[in-house]
Design a protein around this motif. Structure first.
Motif, PDB file in Angstrom:
ATOM      1  N   LEU A 112      51.651  53.894  49.550  1.00 24.43           N
ATOM      2  CA  LEU A 112      51.372  54.509  48.046  1.00 24.43           C
ATOM      3  C   LEU A 112      50.970  53.617  47.076  1.00 24.43           C
ATOM      4  O   LEU A 112      50.084  53.901  46.342  1.00 24.43           O
ATOM      5  CB  LEU A 112      52.520  55.353  47.667  1.00 24.43           C
ATOM      6  N   ALA A 113      51.502  52.324  47.035  1.00 21.74           N
ATOM      7  CA  ALA A 113      51.455  51.482  45.961  1.00 21.74           C
ATOM      8  C   ALA A 113      49.818  51.082  46.129  1.00 21.74           C
ATOM      9  O   ALA A 113      49.211  50.612  44.951  1.00 21.74           O
ATOM     10  CB  ALA A 113      52.570  50.134  46.033  1.00 21.74           C
ATOM     11  N   GLY A 114      49.681  50.653  47.435  1.00 15.21           N
ATOM     12  CA  GLY A 114      48.119  50.007  47.638  1.00 15.21           C
ATOM     13  C   GLY A 114      47.340  51.251  47.369  1.00 15.21           C
ATOM     14  O   GLY A 114      46.066  50.598  46.847  1.00 15.21           O
ATOM     15  N   TYR A 115      47.460  52.351  47.428  1.00 12.15           N
ATOM     16  CA  TYR A 115      46.490  53.426  47.211  1.00 12.15           C
ATOM     17  C   TYR A 115      46.436  53.521  45.458  1.00 12.15           C
ATOM     18  O   TYR A 115      45.478  53.632  44.978  1.00 12.15           O
ATOM     19  CB  TYR A 115      46.793  54.816  47.735  1.00 12.15           C
ATOM     20  N   ALA A 149      55.159  74.613  49.854  1.00 12.07           N
ATOM     21  CA  ALA A 149      55.164  73.194  49.355  1.00 12.07           C
ATOM     22  C   ALA A 149      53.981  72.616  48.749  1.00 12.07           C
ATOM     23  O   ALA A 149      52.934  72.936  49.104  1.00 12.07           O
ATOM     24  CB  ALA A 149      55.610  72.362  50.796  1.00 12.07           C
ATOM     25  N   GLU A 150      54.306  71.809  47.887  1.00 10.93           N
ATOM     26  CA  GLU A 150      53.095  70.807  47.494  1.00 10.93           C
ATOM     27  C   GLU A 150      53.547  69.457  47.179  1.00 10.93           C
ATOM     28  O   GLU A 150      54.635  69.260  46.561  1.00 10.93           O
ATOM     29  CB  GLU A 150      52.729  71.540  46.069  1.00 10.93           C
ATOM     30  N   LEU A 151      52.649  68.649  47.657  1.00 11.55           N
ATOM     31  CA  LEU A 151      53.112  67.194  47.498  1.00 11.55           C
ATOM     32  C   LEU A 151      52.420  66.418  46.697  1.00 11.55           C
ATOM     33  O   LEU A 151      51.068  66.746  46.702  1.00 11.55           O
ATOM     34  CB  LEU A 151      53.072  66.422  49.027  1.00 11.55           C
ATOM     35  N   ALA A 152      52.852  65.701  45.571  1.00 14.01           N
ATOM     36  CA  ALA A 152      51.939  65.297  44.637  1.00 14.01           C
ATOM     37  C   ALA A 152      52.172  63.798  44.350  1.00 14.01           C
ATOM     38  O   ALA A 152      53.409  63.429  44.541  1.00 14.01           O
ATOM     39  CB  ALA A 152      52.054  66.083  43.372  1.00 14.01           C
ATOM     40  N   VAL A 153      51.360  62.829  44.188  1.00 10.17           N
ATOM     41  CA  VAL A 153      51.191  61.465  43.797  1.00 10.17           C
ATOM     42  C   VAL A 153      50.556  61.309  42.371  1.00 10.17           C
ATOM     43  O   VAL A 153      49.364  61.686  42.546  1.00 10.17           O
ATOM     44  CB  VAL A 153      50.932  60.674  44.951  1.00 10.17           C
ATOM     45  N   GLY A 154      50.831  60.511  41.473  1.00  9.49           N
ATOM     46  CA  GLY A 154      50.017  60.332  40.257  1.00  9.49           C
ATOM     47  C   GLY A 154      50.365  59.044  39.750  1.00  9.49           C
ATOM     48  O   GLY A 154      51.513  58.737  39.638  1.00  9.49           O
ATOM     49  N   ASP A 155      49.651  58.759  38.570  1.00  8.30           N
ATOM     50  CA  ASP A 155      50.147  57.774  37.614  1.00  8.30           C
ATOM     51  C   ASP A 155      49.386  57.937  36.095  1.00  8.30           C
ATOM     52  O   ASP A 155      48.321  58.269  36.033  1.00  8.30           O
ATOM     53  CB  ASP A 155      49.108  56.481  38.339  1.00  8.30           C
ATOM     54  N   SER A 178      59.312  58.320  38.177  1.00 14.69           N
ATOM     55  CA  SER A 178      60.340  58.978  37.467  1.00 14.69           C
ATOM     56  C   SER A 178      59.343  60.074  36.973  1.00 14.69           C
ATOM     57  O   SER A 178      58.100  59.883  36.746  1.00 14.69           O
ATOM     58  CB  SER A 178      60.882  58.180  36.330  1.00 14.69           C
ATOM     59  N   LEU A 179      59.900  61.229  36.681  1.00  9.02           N
ATOM     60  CA  LEU A 179      59.153  62.339  36.304  1.00  9.02           C
ATOM     61  C   LEU A 179      59.778  63.083  35.052  1.00  9.02           C
ATOM     62  O   LEU A 179      61.104  63.134  35.006  1.00  9.02           O
ATOM     63  CB  LEU A 179      59.311  63.378  37.256  1.00  9.02           C
ATOM     64  N   THR A 180      59.274  63.547  33.958  1.00 12.25           N
ATOM     65  CA  THR A 180      59.496  64.123  32.856  1.00 12.25           C
ATOM     66  C   THR A 180      58.912  65.556  33.084  1.00 12.25           C
ATOM     67  O   THR A 180      57.745  65.924  33.105  1.00 12.25           O
ATOM     68  CB  THR A 180      59.121  63.538  31.588  1.00 12.25           C
ATOM     69  N   VAL A 181      59.954  66.566  32.883  1.00 12.19           N
ATOM     70  CA  VAL A 181      59.283  67.948  32.769  1.00 12.19           C
ATOM     71  C   VAL A 181      59.809  68.725  31.400  1.00 12.19           C
ATOM     72  O   VAL A 181      61.209  68.712  31.257  1.00 12.19           O
ATOM     73  CB  VAL A 181      59.710  68.854  34.193  1.00 12.19           C
ATOM     74  N   ARG A 200      53.920  62.498  33.996  1.00 10.74           N
ATOM     75  CA  ARG A 200      54.008  61.171  34.582  1.00 10.74           C
ATOM     76  C   ARG A 200      53.587  59.874  33.943  1.00 10.74           C
ATOM     77  O   ARG A 200      52.526  59.683  33.386  1.00 10.74           O
ATOM     78  CB  ARG A 200      53.351  61.277  36.142  1.00 10.74           C
ATOM     79  N   ALA A 201      54.675  59.027  33.137  1.00 11.02           N
ATOM     80  CA  ALA A 201      54.467  58.131  32.342  1.00 11.02           C
ATOM     81  C   ALA A 201      54.058  57.099  33.292  1.00 11.02           C
ATOM     82  O   ALA A 201      53.184  56.045  32.866  1.00 11.02           O
ATOM     83  CB  ALA A 201      55.768  57.756  31.490  1.00 11.02           C
ATOM     84  N   GLY A 202      54.228  56.909  34.543  1.00 11.65           N
ATOM     85  CA  GLY A 202      53.879  55.827  35.477  1.00 11.65           C
ATOM     86  C   GLY A 202      53.620  56.314  36.828  1.00 11.65           C
ATOM     87  O   GLY A 202      53.392  57.837  37.031  1.00 11.65           O
ATOM     88  N   ARG A 203      53.592  55.668  37.971  1.00  9.19           N
ATOM     89  CA  ARG A 203      53.593  56.213  39.075  1.00  9.19           C
ATOM     90  C   ARG A 203      54.637  57.046  39.671  1.00  9.19           C
ATOM     91  O   ARG A 203      55.709  56.582  39.340  1.00  9.19           O
ATOM     92  CB  ARG A 203      53.128  54.873  40.105  1.00  9.19           C
ATOM     93  N   CYS A 204      54.346  58.178  40.358  1.00  9.46           N
ATOM     94  CA  CYS A 204      55.363  59.205  40.563  1.00  9.46           C
ATOM     95  C   CYS A 204      54.962  60.075  41.599  1.00  9.46           C
ATOM     96  O   CYS A 204      54.150  60.280  41.676  1.00  9.46           O
ATOM     97  CB  CYS A 204      55.766  59.798  39.309  1.00  9.46           C
ATOM     98  N   THR A 205      55.935  60.116  42.637  1.00  6.34           N
ATOM     99  CA  THR A 205      55.430  61.017  43.982  1.00  6.34           C
ATOM    100  C   THR A 205      56.605  62.175  43.643  1.00  6.34           C
ATOM    101  O   THR A 205      57.849  61.825  43.803  1.00  6.34           O
ATOM    102  CB  THR A 205      55.595  60.091  45.082  1.00  6.34           C
ATOM    103  N   THR A 206      56.069  63.223  44.011  1.00  8.04           N
ATOM    104  CA  THR A 206      57.149  64.601  44.145  1.00  8.04           C
ATOM    105  C   THR A 206      56.816  65.421  45.251  1.00  8.04           C
ATOM    106  O   THR A 206      55.655  65.507  45.696  1.00  8.04           O
ATOM    107  CB  THR A 206      57.161  65.364  42.953  1.00  8.04           C
ATOM    108  N   LEU A 207      57.694  66.054  45.674  1.00 11.21           N
ATOM    109  CA  LEU A 207      57.438  67.286  46.512  1.00 11.21           C
ATOM    110  C   LEU A 207      58.169  68.328  45.943  1.00 11.21           C
ATOM    111  O   LEU A 207      59.337  68.613  45.720  1.00 11.21           O
ATOM    112  CB  LEU A 207      58.138  67.217  47.944  1.00 11.21           C
TER     113      LEU A 207
END
Length: 405
Positions: free
Chosen positions: A85-88, A141-147, A171-174, A207-214
């Motif tokens: 994920l970091a490389g992506y 289910a929904e898998l998400a990765v973002g930055d 980290s995630l803020t909702v 997502r203030a930075g890189r974050c992955t969630t399910l």
């Protein structure tokens, strides 16, 4: 409400897993649960699922930036060349097409044919259902990765569903606004935390930075059943001889009387009659029962991975039950088995005896031993078909007989 005015909601109490969460927080409040049972899906698992989804012909990954969804993300999707994920994320950070914008990649139904990872999540859910009861409708289910991605519009959980969101990394803020209240909460979660909010809540992900969630959506309203029931009734109607040649075509324009009053088309009236006749029959109830059995065996997590390839069983194969097998049916002649999201016919009293034997044998039984328990020959075709279906659904493991010199 101004962001600075949104209170930060307290996290859940640590220490007792699902029990305290189910008793005090489930379906009651938006909350971060730092001690929820681990998901069993780490960053490497998430990366593998995303790469598989990007290569799949059926999955449809969505890549969104601050300007909206990219229609043709192409090489911006993860691939085998991305080590993790970091490389992506590093590759997208240097992508001229994104111009340094934040981004979010989401995949609905991310497990595809990955039974191992699907079953890990299924088993985690089973622990929660023991305290609150199993859902009668599909859990999606929904898998998400973002930055550096910030949702622009409030959304509701799908189909009036409660949400369970595990933060896999980052980290995630909702910002959550529960139903029937003007109060908003800001939930802050980090890797390993679970974020929950009840059905009907509106939320904004940041997502203030890189974050992955399910995120798992758990239907929680009676109206959530309407699409499922409608699909089943529609399928039943299409099997009727009146509809053997395809869908009913309504006239255009709609017929009208001389004074301008609209006249219901005869095709529509016949469809309404057929709808009533279908509901009055036993077909919909039976189909709903089978659908429920499949969901029950999957702990609601839907869709389940497809069946695996079969094996040619012999009387000497040893079978060991590896999953809960759900049996439904009022009589032995109209019984079905379900396991890992799949159902198949299991007619006859012999099938009930085979199921009882599989459930009690700790070390498994050979096909011949199961045949004796069912009082049928060891090469009985109905028994082999039943056990073969159980193998394909991963309800049993099969050990081939050892070759002797």
């Amino acid at each position: 409400m101004n962001r600075s005015q949104v209170p930060v909601h307290a996290a859940g109490r640590p220490g007792r897993g699902w029990r305290d969460f189910a008793a005090t927080q489930w379906a009651r409040e938006a909350v971060v649960v730092p001690d929820a049972p681990p998901l069993g899906i780490g960053p490497d698992d998430a990366h593998a699922l995303l790469v598989a989804a990007a290569a799949s012909r059926t999955a449809r990954p969505r890549l969104t930036t601050t300007d909206g969804q990219l229609r043709e993300p192409g090489r911006l999707l993860p691939g085998p060349a991305d080590a993790d994920l970091a490389g992506y994320a590093d590759r997208l950070a240097a992508e001229p097409r994104l111009a340094g914008d934040g981004w979010l990649l989401t995949v609905r139904d991310p497990f595809g044919d990955d039974f191992a990872r699907w079953s890990r999540v299924r088993d985690v859910l089973a622990g929660l259902w023991r305290h609150i009861g199993r859902p009668a409708l599909p859990v999606t289910a929904e898998l998400a990765v973002g930055d550096r991605h910030h949702a622009a519009d409030e959304t509701t959980a799908p189909a009036d569903a409660a949400a369970l969101t595990w933060v896999i990394d980052g980290s995630l803020t909702v910002r959550v606004r529960p139903e029937h209240t003007g109060t908003e909460y800001e939930l802050q979660a980090r890797a390993g935390d679970l974020v929950h909010w009840p059905a009907g809540s509106r939320h904004l992900d940041h997502r203030a930075g890189r974050c992955t969630t399910l995120r798992l959506a758990v239907p929680a309203r009676a109206t959530s059943a309407l699409p499922l029931v409608a699909d089943i009734v529609t399928d039943q109607m299409r099997r009727h001889p009146r509809y053997a040649n395809g869908q009913v075509v309504l006239p255009h324009p709609v017929p009208a009387a001389a004074d301008g009053r609209l006249v219901p088309p005869s095709q529509l009236t016949r469809s309404a009659d057929q709808f009533a006749d279908t509901l009055a029959g036993s077909g919909p109830e039976r189909a709903l029962l089978l659908r429920w059995a499949g969901l029950r065996s999957a702990e609601g997590l839907d869709p389940a991975p497809p069946l695996r390839a079969g094996v040619r069983l012999t009387p000497h194969h040893r079978l060991l039950r590896t999953a809960d097998i759900v049996r439904v049916g009022d009589t032995p002649d109209h019984a079905f088995w379900a396991a890992n999201g799949h159902t198949w016919p299991a007619p006859g009293a012999g099938a009930d005896r085979a199921l009882a034997a599989l459930r009690t044998a700790r070390d498994g039984l050979t096909v011949a031993e199961l045949a004796r328990a069912c009082a049928v020959p060891a090469d009985d075709t109905r028994l082999h078909a039943l056990l073969g279906a159980a193998y394909r659904a991963r309800a049993v493991a099969a050990t081939a007989p050892e070759r002797r010199p």
